[in-house]
Design a protein around this motif. Structure first.
Motif, PDB file in Angstrom:
ATOM      1  N   GLU A 244       0.769  -1.344  -0.196  1.00 25.62           N
ATOM      2  CA  GLU A 244      -0.016   0.049  -0.147  1.00 25.62           C
ATOM      3  C   GLU A 244       0.914   1.262  -0.035  1.00 25.62           C
ATOM      4  O   GLU A 244       0.534   2.105  -0.568  1.00 25.62           O
ATOM      5  CB  GLU A 244      -0.964   0.014   1.201  1.00 25.62           C
ATOM      6  CG  GLU A 244      -1.981  -1.032   1.121  1.00 25.62           C
ATOM      7  CD  GLU A 244      -2.550  -1.236   2.316  1.00 25.62           C
ATOM      8  OE1 GLU A 244      -2.749  -0.102   3.199  1.00 25.62           O
ATOM      9  OE2 GLU A 244      -3.434  -2.256   2.686  1.00 25.62           O
ATOM     10  N   GLN A 249       0.571  -2.981  -7.005  1.00 24.99           N
ATOM     11  CA  GLN A 249      -0.803  -3.621  -7.327  1.00 24.99           C
ATOM     12  C   GLN A 249      -0.674  -4.338  -8.436  1.00 24.99           C
ATOM     13  O   GLN A 249       0.346  -3.984  -9.420  1.00 24.99           O
ATOM     14  CB  GLN A 249      -1.832  -2.577  -7.377  1.00 24.99           C
ATOM     15  CG  GLN A 249      -2.203  -1.800  -6.317  1.00 24.99           C
ATOM     16  CD  GLN A 249      -3.121  -0.757  -6.443  1.00 24.99           C
ATOM     17  OE1 GLN A 249      -4.470  -1.147  -6.740  1.00 24.99           O
ATOM     18  NE2 GLN A 249      -2.805   0.639  -6.729  1.00 24.99           N
ATOM     19  N   TYR A 259      -3.708  -5.135  -4.256  1.00 25.26           N
ATOM     20  CA  TYR A 259      -2.449  -5.089  -3.492  1.00 25.26           C
ATOM     21  C   TYR A 259      -1.963  -6.335  -3.424  1.00 25.26           C
ATOM     22  O   TYR A 259      -2.634  -7.515  -2.941  1.00 25.26           O
ATOM     23  CB  TYR A 259      -2.392  -4.395  -2.386  1.00 25.26           C
ATOM     24  CG  TYR A 259      -2.840  -2.847  -2.319  1.00 25.26           C
ATOM     25  CD1 TYR A 259      -1.845  -2.228  -2.814  1.00 25.26           C
ATOM     26  CD2 TYR A 259      -4.065  -2.469  -1.984  1.00 25.26           C
ATOM     27  CE1 TYR A 259      -1.821  -0.884  -2.861  1.00 25.26           C
ATOM     28  CE2 TYR A 259      -3.912  -0.891  -1.851  1.00 25.26           C
ATOM     29  CZ  TYR A 259      -3.246  -0.186  -2.508  1.00 25.26           C
ATOM     30  OH  TYR A 259      -3.286   1.331  -2.684  1.00 25.26           O
TER      31      TYR A 259
END
Length: 480
Positions: A244, A249, A259
């Protein structure tokens, strides 16, 4: 006549029970594993020490590749802006980071960190490389050095710069990441126990002791001969914490941006210190045969007598052909007695002595470093006998270390018992799970939590510190 000092036996080594720290220093310096560098907190790993690291590295690398990992190499310099992206990670490492602020004669616009670890640079690259679910998993490892500006240092155990491997993997699901985390912990355990003959306790770290930025950290803890713990390896599940922060991703099968789940794991040259403090004695090192650079040393006795050196060379060739790592000590300025002491200091598992009387009998004398026992072995049987003997030494070193460890682990139920147990051993206790109790135990005893074993069969229902309801079975000890 040779210089008397040069011909003398191995210099005195401080007894372990007098000063364990000085014993350790004596052994690493006199066995020529390492020397102090002209840079604060750094060490020079000498050829014999590096040869041990190469054996450990080979044992690990072989298992990594069999498990589908590939080796890469990342830059050692990390831009400050990259390091700052994961706040918890930065906070954990900030006190130890060494910074580069100038290149040549030019002041840098942005400081560069000398890598204390490489999560951030791996994350930056993974965010570029990952596209869809078809790219996953990515399972990479690198062999490199890292730098952490330590306040107090000791060669192998804690130095400002050290060698290690760091694995970094990304996965599509939390289940895959957890499986990877546990699989790598088991590989570390296997290498420690099967190759280093070093028993370890594996389990999960408390939240206080986990890696900065990890969801969960798992460790293997070894007991040294002074009863202190040495954290010998760690495996971390990051979940999506770093993904994150660094926008890693992938496009899922369902066409949704998702993710990744990340892991990281590492061991270092600290393992060499662990081997020394697990097996060594007043004569010096005791190296497990699996990782000993030299498994067998041949020492000629009365080398000037006819046929002795020729037979020693012949035996050396035979043992090499049998796959044994062998050294023929043909130094002609040193006495056999000096050589015996020298190779015992260096921890060579087996010594083979061949002299004129042995030739007459068609035999040699075999000395094993672990038990100091000698036996006569027919030269015709030596190539077959030594592999068996080396395996017996490997198993015996593990058994001795495990016996010692078990004798120093004590189940405790109150702070008085815990205080006694960690003064030269491990305390096995029940814990409420609160950091306040961890802090109190450290303040009162100097011990820290090591890990929570996977078998959580309770040995009571109250916390060893506060007396409230216990949630976890855990080990405490003083540590390096």
């Amino acid at each position: 006549m040779a210089d008397e000092k040069k011909q003398g036996f191995v210099e005195h080594i401080t007894p372990r029970d007098v000063d364990f720290a000085q014993w350790y220093t004596d052994v690493i310096l006199k066995s020529e594993l390492v020397d102090y560098a002209p840079v604060r907190g750094c060490m020079v790993i000498r050829p014999y020490g590096f040869a041990i690291w190469e054996r450990i590295k080979e044992a690990l690398d072989r298992r990594f590749k069999a498990n589908g990992h590939e080796n890469v190499y990342m830059p050692m310099l990390i831009p400050e802006s990259l390091l700052l992206k994961e706040a918890e990670h930065v906070e954990g490492f900030a006190p130890e980071v060494a910074w580069v602020t100038q290149g040549g004669g030019e002041k840098l616009q942005e400081r560069l960190a000398v890598r204390p670890t490489s999560e951030t640079i791996f994350c930056a690259m993974y965010s570029k490389w990952v596209g869809s679910w078809r790219d996953l998993p990515m399972k990479y490892n690198q062999w490199c050095s890292v730098m952490r500006w330590e306040k107090s240092t000791r060669p192998f155990l804690r130095t400002s710069e050290f060698l290690w491997q760091e694995g970094h993997t990304i996965h599509a699901t939390p289940e895959e990441a957890q499986e990877e985390t546990m699989q790598m912990l088991d590989i570390y355990r296997e290498v420690a126990e099967d190759e280093l003959a070093m028993p370890v306790l594996v389990g999960r770290k408390s939240d206080k002791e986990k890696f900065a930025g990890a969801r969960a950290t798992y460790s293997m803890e070894a007991m040294m001969q002074d009863g202190k713990a040495l954290q010998a390896g760690t495996s971390h599940n990051f979940g999506t914490n770093f993904a994150e922060a660094y926008d890693i991703q992938y496009l899922s099968k369902e066409g949704k941006l998702t993710y990744v789940h990340e892991t990281s794991w590492g061991v270092s040259t600290r393992l060499i210190g662990a081997i020394i403090m697990t097996h060594g004695d007043e004569r010096g090192l005791k190296l497990p045969p699996h990782i000993a650079p030299i498994q067998v040393v041949i020492v000629p006795v009365a080398a000037h007598k006819g046929g002795v050196m020729e037979k020693c060379a012949e035996v050396s060739d035979q043992l090499k052909a049998a796959g044994i790592r062998v050294k023929l000590d043909d130094r002609d300025t040193l006495s056999p007695g000096f050589k015996f002491n020298d190779w015992e200091l260096k921890g060579v598992p087996v010594r083979v002595e061949i002299g004129p009387r042995d030739l007459e009998k068609g035999q040699c004398v075999v000395f094993r470093r672990d038990t100091y026992e000698k036996q006569a072995v027919a030269l015709s049987e030596l190539s077959a006998a030594l592999p068996v003997l080396l395996e017996d030494i490997q198993k015996n070193l593990y058994a001795l270390a495990d016996q010692f460890r078990q004798s120093r682990i004590r189940e405790v139920h109150n702070m008085e018992e815990l205080t006694q147990a960690v003064n030269g051993g491990f305390a096995r206790a029940m814990w409420c799970g609160e950091r306040a109790c961890e802090d109190a135990i450290k303040e009162q005893t100097g011990a820290t939590s090591r890990n929570m074993p996977f078998d959580q069969t309770p040995m009571g229902d109250t916390c060893v510190c506060c007396g409230r309801k216990a949630k976890h079975l855990i080990y405490f000890s003083k540590a390096y």
